[in-house]
Design a protein around this motif. Structure first.
Motif, PDB file in Angstrom:
ATOM      1  N   HIS A  23      10.025 -23.956  -2.054  1.00  0.00           N
ATOM      2  CA  HIS A  23      10.763 -25.091  -1.520  1.00  0.00           C
ATOM      3  C   HIS A  23      10.611 -26.243  -2.507  1.00  0.00           C
ATOM      4  CE1 HIS A  23      11.028 -23.543   2.780  1.00  0.00           C
ATOM      5  NE2 HIS A  23      10.195 -22.697   2.198  1.00  0.00           N
ATOM      6  N   GLN A  54      11.174 -30.760  -2.829  1.00  0.00           N
ATOM      7  CA  GLN A  54      11.507 -32.034  -2.191  1.00  0.00           C
ATOM      8  C   GLN A  54      11.647 -33.098  -3.265  1.00  0.00           C
ATOM      9  OE1 GLN A  54       8.836 -33.290   0.934  1.00  0.00           O
ATOM     10  NE2 GLN A  54      10.427 -34.563   1.843  1.00  0.00           N
ATOM     11  N   LYS A  66      14.758 -37.301  -0.266  1.00  0.00           N
ATOM     12  CA  LYS A  66      15.505 -36.171   0.291  1.00  0.00           C
ATOM     13  C   LYS A  66      14.590 -35.280   1.126  1.00  0.00           C
ATOM     14  CE  LYS A  66      19.050 -35.911  -3.293  1.00  0.00           C
ATOM     15  NZ  LYS A  66      19.782 -35.012  -4.227  1.00  0.00           N
ATOM     16  N   GLU A  67      15.202 -34.476   1.965  1.00  0.00           N
ATOM     17  CA  GLU A  67      14.438 -33.533   2.774  1.00  0.00           C
ATOM     18  C   GLU A  67      14.019 -32.332   1.922  1.00  0.00           C
ATOM     19  OE1 GLU A  67      16.414 -34.426   7.174  1.00  0.00           O
ATOM     20  OE2 GLU A  67      16.553 -32.447   6.275  1.00  0.00           O
ATOM     21  N   ARG A  68      12.938 -31.708   2.360  1.00  0.00           N
ATOM     22  CA  ARG A  68      12.500 -30.501   1.684  1.00  0.00           C
ATOM     23  C   ARG A  68      13.537 -29.392   1.920  1.00  0.00           C
ATOM     24  NH1 ARG A  68       6.244 -28.813   2.225  1.00  0.00           N
ATOM     25  NH2 ARG A  68       6.176 -31.050   1.699  1.00  0.00           N
ATOM     26  N   GLU A  69      13.816 -28.636   0.863  1.00  0.00           N
ATOM     27  CA  GLU A  69      14.812 -27.579   0.966  1.00  0.00           C
ATOM     28  C   GLU A  69      14.267 -26.266   0.419  1.00  0.00           C
ATOM     29  OE1 GLU A  69      18.287 -28.070  -1.488  1.00  0.00           O
ATOM     30  OE2 GLU A  69      17.141 -28.731  -3.236  1.00  0.00           O
TER      31      GLU A  69
END
Length: 116
Positions: free
Chosen positions: A37, A39, A43-46
């Protein structure tokens, strides 16, 4: 307990490559999916990449064709080979693994910075 140790982050110019590693140790009977993942600031973690225990992989559209996720089951280690890096790949990268088919553990994160 289970520990995850990440390594391989750093600063690279656009178009360059880096290889991240995440080594899992501790009281482990089985490891299922191993993920990466990321981040970025604000921004949001993806989810970037996933590899199952059988070796099947999938990737976020933004990294397909550039990143390769692999694992060495004998070493309990997952790797992320990142090629053709772009400034928008700049983020803290985290590995996540599922242990004993139930528990999820996260690495401490490693910074990847891509300069233009």
């Amino acid at each position: 307990q289970v520990q995850l140790v990440e390594s391989g982050g750093g600063l690279v110019q656009a178009g360059g490559s880096l290889r991240l590693s995440c080594a899992v140790s501790g009281r482990i009977f089985s490891i299922g999916a191993m993920d990466w993942h990321r981040q970025a600031p604000g921004k949001e973690r993806e989810l970037v990449a996933r590899i199952t225990s059988a070796g099947f992989t999938n990737y976020a559209d933004s990294v397909k064709g550039r990143f390769t996720n692999s694992r060495d089951n004998a070493k309990n280690t997952v790797y992320l080979q990142m090629n053709s890096l772009k400034p928008e790949d700049t983020a803290v990268y985290y590995c996540k693994v599922r242990v004993q088919n139930f528990y999820d553990y996260w690495g401490q994160g490693t910074q990847v910075t891509v300069s233009s």
